[in-house]
Design a protein around this motif. Sequence first.
Motif, PDB file in Angstrom:
ATOM      1  N   ALA A 121      23.692  -7.341  -9.203  1.00 32.44           N
ATOM      2  CA  ALA A 121      24.342  -6.149  -8.770  1.00 32.44           C
ATOM      3  C   ALA A 121      24.185  -5.982  -7.396  1.00 32.44           C
ATOM      4  CB  ALA A 121      23.747  -4.919  -9.570  1.00 32.44           C
ATOM      5  N   LYS A 122      25.154  -5.351  -6.789  1.00 28.12           N
ATOM      6  CA  LYS A 122      25.308  -4.854  -5.383  1.00 28.12           C
ATOM      7  C   LYS A 122      24.350  -3.501  -5.434  1.00 28.12           C
ATOM      8  CE  LYS A 122      29.870  -6.352  -3.750  1.00 28.12           C
ATOM      9  NZ  LYS A 122      31.137  -6.148  -3.197  1.00 28.12           N
ATOM     10  N   ALA A 123      23.729  -3.538  -4.079  1.00 27.60           N
ATOM     11  CA  ALA A 123      23.035  -2.342  -3.548  1.00 27.60           C
ATOM     12  C   ALA A 123      23.749  -1.009  -3.754  1.00 27.60           C
ATOM     13  CB  ALA A 123      22.228  -2.445  -2.567  1.00 27.60           C
ATOM     14  N   GLN A 124      24.841  -1.013  -3.499  1.00 27.04           N
ATOM     15  CA  GLN A 124      25.868  -0.053  -3.725  1.00 27.04           C
ATOM     16  C   GLN A 124      26.212   0.451  -5.071  1.00 27.04           C
ATOM     17  OE1 GLN A 124      26.291  -2.799  -1.875  1.00 27.04           O
ATOM     18  NE2 GLN A 124      26.831  -2.185   0.444  1.00 27.04           N
ATOM     19  N   PRO A 174       0.838  -1.357   0.053  1.00 26.17           N
ATOM     20  CA  PRO A 174       0.033   0.096  -0.069  1.00 26.17           C
ATOM     21  C   PRO A 174       0.909   1.311   0.179  1.00 26.17           C
ATOM     22  CG  PRO A 174      -0.889  -1.414   1.663  1.00 26.17           C
ATOM     23  CD  PRO A 174       0.407  -2.172   1.051  1.00 26.17           C
ATOM     24  N   PHE A 175       2.224   1.223   0.183  1.00 24.02           N
ATOM     25  CA  PHE A 175       3.095   2.625   0.409  1.00 24.02           C
ATOM     26  C   PHE A 175       3.689   2.610  -0.827  1.00 24.02           C
ATOM     27  CE2 PHE A 175       2.554   0.606   4.573  1.00 24.02           C
ATOM     28  CZ  PHE A 175       2.159   1.743   5.163  1.00 24.02           C
ATOM     29  N   VAL A 176       3.607   1.748  -1.684  1.00 24.10           N
ATOM     30  CA  VAL A 176       4.092   1.714  -3.061  1.00 24.10           C
ATOM     31  C   VAL A 176       3.690   2.771  -3.999  1.00 24.10           C
ATOM     32  CG1 VAL A 176       4.815   0.402  -5.190  1.00 24.10           C
ATOM     33  CG2 VAL A 176       5.121  -0.297  -3.124  1.00 24.10           C
ATOM     34  N   GLN A 177       4.339   3.788  -4.730  1.00 28.12           N
ATOM     35  CA  GLN A 177       3.736   4.631  -5.495  1.00 28.12           C
ATOM     36  C   GLN A 177       4.255   4.650  -6.657  1.00 28.12           C
ATOM     37  OE1 GLN A 177       4.263   8.365  -3.457  1.00 28.12           O
ATOM     38  NE2 GLN A 177       6.491   8.473  -4.180  1.00 28.12           N
ATOM     39  N   GLY A 178       3.672   5.405  -7.880  1.00 26.81           N
ATOM     40  CA  GLY A 178       4.299   5.493  -9.158  1.00 26.81           C
ATOM     41  C   GLY A 178       4.277   4.502 -10.125  1.00 26.81           C
ATOM     42  N   PRO A 179       4.521   4.456 -11.356  1.00 24.78           N
ATOM     43  CA  PRO A 179       4.541   3.448 -12.334  1.00 24.78           C
ATOM     44  C   PRO A 179       5.887   2.637 -12.303  1.00 24.78           C
ATOM     45  CG  PRO A 179       5.116   5.528 -13.421  1.00 24.78           C
ATOM     46  CD  PRO A 179       4.509   5.792 -12.082  1.00 24.78           C
ATOM     47  N   SER A 180       7.108   3.156 -12.005  1.00 23.80           N
ATOM     48  CA  SER A 180       8.311   2.507 -12.095  1.00 23.80           C
ATOM     49  C   SER A 180       9.007   2.066 -10.699  1.00 23.80           C
ATOM     50  CB  SER A 180       9.439   3.413 -12.577  1.00 23.80           C
ATOM     51  OG  SER A 180       8.895   3.817 -13.923  1.00 23.80           O
ATOM     52  N   ILE A 181       9.294   0.606 -10.446  1.00 21.13           N
ATOM     53  CA  ILE A 181       9.664   0.151  -9.386  1.00 21.13           C
ATOM     54  C   ILE A 181      10.919  -0.515  -9.239  1.00 21.13           C
ATOM     55  CG2 ILE A 181       8.682  -1.120  -7.479  1.00 21.13           C
ATOM     56  CD1 ILE A 181       6.952   1.191  -7.783  1.00 21.13           C
ATOM     57  N   LEU A 182      11.626  -0.477  -8.452  1.00 24.06           N
ATOM     58  CA  LEU A 182      13.002  -1.084  -8.247  1.00 24.06           C
ATOM     59  C   LEU A 182      12.816  -1.934  -6.897  1.00 24.06           C
ATOM     60  CD1 LEU A 182      15.582  -2.163  -9.182  1.00 24.06           C
ATOM     61  CD2 LEU A 182      16.673  -0.013  -8.006  1.00 24.06           C
ATOM     62  N   GLU A 183      12.927  -3.225  -7.080  1.00 23.95           N
ATOM     63  CA  GLU A 183      13.106  -4.028  -5.799  1.00 23.95           C
ATOM     64  C   GLU A 183      14.410  -4.347  -5.522  1.00 23.95           C
ATOM     65  OE1 GLU A 183      11.186  -7.857  -3.422  1.00 23.95           O
ATOM     66  OE2 GLU A 183      10.812  -7.735  -5.415  1.00 23.95           O
ATOM     67  N   ILE A 184      15.052  -4.190  -4.461  1.00 26.31           N
ATOM     68  CA  ILE A 184      16.668  -4.532  -4.132  1.00 26.31           C
ATOM     69  C   ILE A 184      16.467  -5.737  -3.339  1.00 26.31           C
ATOM     70  CG2 ILE A 184      18.686  -3.837  -3.064  1.00 26.31           C
ATOM     71  CD1 ILE A 184      17.925  -0.947  -3.655  1.00 26.31           C
ATOM     72  N   TYR A 232      23.190  -4.196   4.524  1.00 24.05           N
ATOM     73  CA  TYR A 232      23.623  -3.303   3.430  1.00 24.05           C
ATOM     74  C   TYR A 232      22.588  -2.253   3.171  1.00 24.05           C
ATOM     75  CZ  TYR A 232      20.022  -5.671   0.651  1.00 24.05           C
ATOM     76  OH  TYR A 232      18.854  -6.058   0.423  1.00 24.05           O
ATOM     77  N   ILE A 233      21.488  -2.344   3.549  1.00 23.91           N
ATOM     78  CA  ILE A 233      20.515  -1.301   3.335  1.00 23.91           C
ATOM     79  C   ILE A 233      20.691  -0.026   4.129  1.00 23.91           C
ATOM     80  CG2 ILE A 233      18.704  -1.643   5.395  1.00 23.91           C
ATOM     81  CD1 ILE A 233      17.984  -1.193   1.456  1.00 23.91           C
ATOM     82  N   VAL A 234      21.266   0.212   5.440  1.00 21.20           N
ATOM     83  CA  VAL A 234      21.550   1.090   5.841  1.00 21.20           C
ATOM     84  C   VAL A 234      23.056   1.620   5.585  1.00 21.20           C
ATOM     85  CG1 VAL A 234      20.222   0.933   7.705  1.00 21.20           C
ATOM     86  CG2 VAL A 234      22.380   0.153   7.889  1.00 21.20           C
ATOM     87  N   ASP A 235      24.077   0.839   4.599  1.00 19.28           N
ATOM     88  CA  ASP A 235      25.257   1.453   4.176  1.00 19.28           C
ATOM     89  C   ASP A 235      25.066   2.793   3.266  1.00 19.28           C
ATOM     90  OD1 ASP A 235      27.474   1.775   2.419  1.00 19.28           O
ATOM     91  OD2 ASP A 235      27.997  -0.208   2.755  1.00 19.28           O
ATOM     92  N   VAL A 270      16.759  -6.347  -8.498  1.00 19.13           N
ATOM     93  CA  VAL A 270      18.377  -6.454  -8.250  1.00 19.13           C
ATOM     94  C   VAL A 270      18.558  -7.388  -7.499  1.00 19.13           C
ATOM     95  CG1 VAL A 270      20.230  -5.237  -7.541  1.00 19.13           C
ATOM     96  CG2 VAL A 270      18.844  -4.094  -9.187  1.00 19.13           C
ATOM     97  N   ASP A 271      19.447  -8.296  -7.334  1.00 12.51           N
ATOM     98  CA  ASP A 271      19.767  -9.206  -6.476  1.00 12.51           C
ATOM     99  C   ASP A 271      21.404  -9.661  -6.758  1.00 12.51           C
ATOM    100  OD1 ASP A 271      19.915 -11.379  -4.579  1.00 12.51           O
ATOM    101  OD2 ASP A 271      17.937 -11.055  -4.248  1.00 12.51           O
ATOM    102  N   LEU A 272      22.205  -9.912  -5.752  1.00 13.94           N
ATOM    103  CA  LEU A 272      23.532 -10.478  -6.158  1.00 13.94           C
ATOM    104  C   LEU A 272      23.613 -11.981  -5.997  1.00 13.94           C
ATOM    105  CD1 LEU A 272      26.325  -9.103  -6.244  1.00 13.94           C
ATOM    106  CD2 LEU A 272      26.648  -9.640  -3.845  1.00 13.94           C
TER     107      LEU A 272
END
Length: 232
Positions: A103-106, A46-56, A126-129, A77-79
């Motif tokens: 790919a890496k999230a960084q 429910p918090f997703v907005q907009g047409p273009s989405i990236l899932e890490i 990695y998400i708070v890097d 994206v996933d390593l």
Amino acid sequence: MMRKVWIKLVRFGFRLLYYELAWTYDLVSWLVSLGEWQRWQAAALPFVQGPSILEIGHGPGHLLVTLQENGHAVFGVDLSPQMGRQAQRRLRKHQLPANLVRAKAQRLPFKPDYFHTVLSTFPTDYIVDSETLTAVHELLVENGRLIVVPEGHLTGRGLLHRLIDWLFRITGQRDGAFEVDEAQNWPHPTLWEPFRQRFEAAGFQVHIEHVQLKRSVATIFVATKASPNSQT
């Protein structure tokens, strides 16, 4: 010394689960959450907005399917190559495009100011890097959102619920971040402030949601890319 050894063992176990033993991921996540894992993930929708989405960290690809079926243009994206193959098979089974990148999230290989939402459920640290947060900030359009599901919390009081909660704690996935209100059976954050500070330092405005489900509560970080005017 023992704590360092334990941390290394836990990280090795998670690595096996996400790579060599990725075929067991759905079963393990179902068992450790008493079937709530995918509901915790879906609580972010429910918090997703907009047409273009990236899932890490797309993992087996369940949310990639749901997001596309909801009409979004989705990249993942996933390593882990094992997770990439699982997600690709799942998307093809549903006759959906498999826009997947290893790919890496960084180091996210996308053009700036493109995505309306970047989503990550149950990521590791990695998400708070700072590099990850900078990379995500650059990819988002103005007022775009980074949505993170850091944890879900079973609300039962039975022995099995307490055992699962203990397992989460000893594996470092829950460091006492919640105190439960006995009257409401509702978790209240006490240790999220350092995470909030990291998001805000990267240029996000953050609020935290707690989504009440039938047998659990999911925690949702909603971090909005601040407009230039709001940063001055």
